[in-house]
Design an enzyme around this catalytic site. Structure first.
Site, PDB file in Angstrom:
ATOM      1  N   GLU A  34       0.834  -1.195  -0.084  1.00 18.35           N
ATOM      2  CA  GLU A  34       0.047  -0.033  -0.030  1.00 18.35           C
ATOM      3  C   GLU A  34       0.915   1.055   0.126  1.00 18.35           C
ATOM      4  O   GLU A  34       1.669   1.371   0.839  1.00 18.35           O
ATOM      5  CB  GLU A  34      -0.825   0.003   1.285  1.00 18.35           C
ATOM      6  CG  GLU A  34      -2.145   0.887   1.326  1.00 18.35           C
ATOM      7  CD  GLU A  34      -1.891   2.203   1.534  1.00 18.35           C
ATOM      8  OE1 GLU A  34      -1.419   3.214   0.771  1.00 18.35           O
ATOM      9  OE2 GLU A  34      -1.996   2.521   2.698  1.00 18.35           O
ATOM     10  N   CYS A  68      -2.362   8.100   3.607  1.00 17.23           N
ATOM     11  CA  CYS A  68      -2.144   7.601   2.357  1.00 17.23           C
ATOM     12  C   CYS A  68      -3.123   8.010   1.220  1.00 17.23           C
ATOM     13  O   CYS A  68      -3.188   8.173   0.024  1.00 17.23           O
ATOM     14  CB  CYS A  68      -2.014   6.063   2.353  1.00 17.23           C
ATOM     15  SG  CYS A  68      -3.001   5.454   3.521  1.00 17.23           S
ATOM     16  N   GLU A 102       2.849  12.900  -4.488  1.00 16.15           N
ATOM     17  CA  GLU A 102       2.499  12.852  -3.125  1.00 16.15           C
ATOM     18  C   GLU A 102       3.404  13.710  -2.455  1.00 16.15           C
ATOM     19  O   GLU A 102       4.652  13.396  -1.980  1.00 16.15           O
ATOM     20  CB  GLU A 102       2.557  11.192  -2.673  1.00 16.15           C
ATOM     21  CG  GLU A 102       2.091  11.265  -1.303  1.00 16.15           C
ATOM     22  CD  GLU A 102       1.715   9.689  -0.944  1.00 16.15           C
ATOM     23  OE1 GLU A 102       3.038   9.268  -0.380  1.00 16.15           O
ATOM     24  OE2 GLU A 102       0.686   9.351  -0.679  1.00 16.15           O
TER      25      GLU A 102
HETATM   26  P1  NAI Z   1       9.382   4.716   3.759  1.00 12.01           P
HETATM   27  O1  NAI Z   1       8.495   4.018   2.999  1.00 12.01           O
HETATM   28  O2  NAI Z   1      10.867   4.595   3.788  1.00 12.01           O
HETATM   29  O3  NAI Z   1       8.984   4.062   5.518  1.00 12.01           O
HETATM   30  C1  NAI Z   1       7.968   3.294   5.660  1.00 12.01           C
HETATM   31  C2  NAI Z   1       8.233   1.837   6.521  1.00 12.01           C
HETATM   32  O4  NAI Z   1       9.287   1.264   5.675  1.00 12.01           O
HETATM   33  C3  NAI Z   1       9.051   2.438   7.841  1.00 12.01           C
HETATM   34  O5  NAI Z   1       8.734   1.388   9.082  1.00 12.01           O
HETATM   35  C4  NAI Z   1      10.540   2.129   7.456  1.00 12.01           C
HETATM   36  O6  NAI Z   1      11.416   1.816   8.375  1.00 12.01           O
HETATM   37  C5  NAI Z   1      10.292   0.997   6.410  1.00 12.01           C
HETATM   38  N1  NAI Z   1      11.718   0.920   5.380  1.00 12.01           N
HETATM   39  C6  NAI Z   1      12.471   1.945   4.977  1.00 12.01           C
HETATM   40  N2  NAI Z   1      13.384   1.480   4.235  1.00 12.01           N
HETATM   41  C7  NAI Z   1      13.133   0.102   4.342  1.00 12.01           C
HETATM   42  C8  NAI Z   1      13.842  -0.970   3.570  1.00 12.01           C
HETATM   43  N3  NAI Z   1      14.902  -0.675   2.588  1.00 12.01           N
HETATM   44  N4  NAI Z   1      13.483  -2.329   3.629  1.00 12.01           N
HETATM   45  C9  NAI Z   1      12.429  -2.473   4.465  1.00 12.01           C
HETATM   46  N5  NAI Z   1      11.617  -1.562   5.179  1.00 12.01           N
HETATM   47  C10 NAI Z   1      12.287  -0.302   4.985  1.00 12.01           C
HETATM   48  O7  NAI Z   1       8.652   6.132   3.927  1.00 12.01           O
HETATM   49  P2  NAI Z   1       9.482   7.542   4.774  1.00 12.01           P
HETATM   50  O8  NAI Z   1      10.648   7.467   4.575  1.00 12.01           O
HETATM   51  O9  NAI Z   1       8.970   7.531   6.127  1.00 12.01           O
HETATM   52  O10 NAI Z   1       8.533   8.583   3.993  1.00 12.01           O
HETATM   53  C11 NAI Z   1       8.770   9.054   2.865  1.00 12.01           C
HETATM   54  C12 NAI Z   1       7.476   9.111   2.028  1.00 12.01           C
HETATM   55  O11 NAI Z   1       6.677   8.079   1.979  1.00 12.01           O
HETATM   56  C13 NAI Z   1       6.209  10.249   2.442  1.00 12.01           C
HETATM   57  O12 NAI Z   1       6.840  11.417   2.078  1.00 12.01           O
HETATM   58  C14 NAI Z   1       5.176   9.727   1.792  1.00 12.01           C
HETATM   59  O13 NAI Z   1       4.782   9.946   0.562  1.00 12.01           O
HETATM   60  C15 NAI Z   1       5.235   8.230   1.724  1.00 12.01           C
HETATM   61  N6  NAI Z   1       4.602   7.340   2.894  1.00 12.01           N
HETATM   62  C16 NAI Z   1       3.456   6.862   2.422  1.00 12.01           C
HETATM   63  C17 NAI Z   1       2.727   6.147   3.403  1.00 12.01           C
HETATM   64  C18 NAI Z   1       1.509   5.475   3.314  1.00 12.01           C
HETATM   65  O14 NAI Z   1       0.446   5.391   4.194  1.00 12.01           O
HETATM   66  N7  NAI Z   1       1.070   5.117   2.182  1.00 12.01           N
HETATM   67  C19 NAI Z   1       3.318   5.956   4.955  1.00 12.01           C
HETATM   68  C20 NAI Z   1       4.602   6.677   4.988  1.00 12.01           C
HETATM   69  C21 NAI Z   1       5.319   7.122   4.016  1.00 12.01           C
END
Ligand code: NAI
Ligand code: MG
Length: 485
Positions: free
Chosen positions: A254, A288, A387
């Site tokens: 997601e 999201c 986004e």
């Molecule tokens: P991210 O996608 O990097 O982080 C989400 C989760 O993934 C966290 O638990 C993080 O520790 C984990 N993660 C990070 N790198 C990983 C890897 N290599 N392997 C496995 N898990 C990993 O998102 P971030 O950097 O916090 O936010 C950046 C952008 O992502 C936001 O500006 C937004 O656009 C989007 N985002 C979207 C969300 C949604 O609800 N669909 C939630 C959070 C962020």
């Protein structure tokens, strides 16, 4: 109450010190101050957690695997009750950890309990089929748990996203390994204690805190995980899917959106405008399914912008505990990113129709951004296409249904869409044409209810969470063909 410093993982119902010994500071986004530490997990911690989960499931013979569907349902109902009984404490932890206003944190705690309640009731209603086949055969399908499921949770709605993902996985009989976000995990650590106290057997739920590139990457790549569920950015989602593909493991992704709301000239604007505003302001736009684009039929575009502008000008931003319209952004990096979008749009000469105000009580060290409304935004501009994940709303106008659909579908994403019109035929025609996992007509659910299947198309991801549909993703079908004649 969780200690201010909870520097351990939750593995097999015990607090386990991180193998590498490190910690991660927990920052309050409302004032930028460190108020706790959590454990910095690594591959060894993930390995221990996966081992505990495998032992708990053990192909249906472990202490959790042996639970009948009825027993799982009863236990999950006790867990739902434990969340409800401790909702205020959980909401306060979430408010401090994420900066979200208390009313939002309370709503999240209520939804968290509701997920466990919903999936508690579903445990013993999940079953296979008998299938017509050749004469002399009886064929049946079993819906079996995958075994051990991995869950990577983001920081924007820790309780809700854990609830929808882990709730469904446990209901289907899986043992879970969870890697919450480094920016917000305190409510989930507290929940782990409540789950154990409610009677969840050791190893059915394991939580390893840590950074994404360490603990998260180790979880995605672990061969002992049978399914991965991820919510976050498209870029990280690709990394998770690639790691899982090495082991040929299924993933549910997601990945957010750029969700449009379409407002036609016959719409009830008194009903629509407050919903249009809430859909982008909720959780400071860090949702999201945020409704980040409003597309309006040309003849009423400027009237809608005026109404939105009046609402935006009244929005107030401040610390989570002040419980205003908007809290801070999660961390300094995300704040800079969101502010960067606003500054660039202003620099590009886009029309700022209105902006909210920062409350005097907001500490200057907090990560605040004021909600900003841009009007007449070109279809190719970054704030139409990307986004922002902040309280930034872009409007544009359309001439007819065809242009409305073309603009609505004209981004890489496809998570949610809203349609505001009284014309019943148009409601359904557009709902069918919009590329999105959910379409709301004359309302907008920002993620929708617990009962409603949710997920994306295109870069918004694949697989469905929430509702009964999620249970199908957390199970695997086995076909048994018996020849008896
Ligand atoms: P991210 O996608 O990097 O982080 C989400 C989760 O993934 C966290 O638990 C993080 O520790 C984990 N993660 C990070 N790198 C990983 C890897 N290599 N392997 C496995 N898990 C990993 O998102 P971030 O950097 O916090 O936010 C950046 C952008 O992502 C936001 O500006 C937004 O656009 C989007 N985002 C979207 C969300 C949604 O609800 N669909 C939630 C959070 C962020
Ligand atoms: Mg935090």
């Amino acid at each position: 109450m969780i200690p201010a410093t909870q520097t351990a993982h939750f593995i097999a119902n015990r607090w386990v010190a991180p193998a590498g010994g490190g910690t991660i500071p927990v920052v309050d986004p409302s004032d930028g101050a460190v108020f706790a530490y959590v454990a910095r997990g690594n591959a060894a911690d993930i390995d221990a957690a996966v081992g505990a989960a495998r032992a708990a499931h053990d192909g249906g013979d472990g202490p959790w695997g042996r639970f009948s569907a009825l027993e799982r349902g009863r236990l999950m109902m006790r867990m739902a009750q434990a969340i409800a009984d401790n909702a205020e404490e959980l909401a306060r932890l979430e408010c401090r950890d994420t900066g979200k206003p208390m009313k939002q944190a309370r709503a999240d705690a209520a939804a968290f309990a509701r997920y466990f309640e919903y999936y508690a009731g579903a445990c013993d209603k999940l079953h296979g089929d008998t299938l017509p086949y050749q004469r002399g055969y009886t064929v049946l399908t079993l819906r079996e748990a995958h075994g051990v499921t991995g869950h990577i949770i983001p920081w924007n709605y820790p309780m809700q996203i854990f609830g929808r993902s882990v709730g469904a996985a446990l209901a289907a009989g899986n043992a879970c390994v969870v890697k919450p976000a480094e920016d917000a995990c305190l409510s989930l650590l507290r929940f782990a204690e409540l789950a154990a106290a409610a009677g969840l057997p050791a190893g059915a739920l394991n939580i390893v805190t840590g950074f994404g590139h360490e603990a998260g990457a180790a979880l995605s790549a672990h061969p002992g995980i049978d399914h991965i569920s991820f919510t976050g950015s498209p870029a990280t989602g690709s990394l998770v899917a690639q790691a899982a593909a090495v082991n040929h493991r299924p993933v549910t992704l997601e990945l957010g959106g750029k969700s449009p709301q379409l407002v036609f000239a016959d719409a009830d604007l008194d009903a629509a405008v407050p919903v249009l505003v809430a859909a982008i302001v909720q959780n400071a736009g860090q949702t999201c399914s945020a409704g980040s684009r409003v597309l309006v039929e040309q003849s009423i575009h400027d009237e809608v912008v005026q109404r939105l502008a009046a609402a935006f000008a009244a929005l107030r931003v401040g610390p989570g505990e002040a419980d205003l319209d908007c809290g801070p952004i999660i961390n300094a990096r995300q704040r800079a990113r969101v502010q960067g979008f606003i500054d660039q749009a202003r620099g590009d000469g886009l029309e700022v129709a209105a902006a909210g105000t920062l409350a005097a009580s907001a500490p200057s060290s907090g990560f605040y951004v004021v909600p900003t409304l841009f009007a007449h935004v070109p279809a190719a501009h970054r704030i139409t296409q990307e986004e922002v994940f902040g309280p930034v709303l872009a409007t544009a106008s359309f001439r007819d249904d065809a242009e409305a659909v073309r603009l609505a579908n004209g981004t890489p994403y496809g998570l949610v869409a809203g349609v505001w019109t009284r014309d019943g035929a148009r409601q359904l025609r557009l709902a069918r044409k919009l590329q999105a996992g959910q379409v709301f007509v004359n309302n907008y659910g920002a993620g929708g209810g617990v009962e409603l299947p949710f997920g994306g198309v295109k870069h918004s991801g694949h697989g469905r969470e929430k509702g009964f549909e999620a249970l199908l993703g957390f199970t695997c079908v086995k076909t048994i063909a018996l020849r008896h004649d």
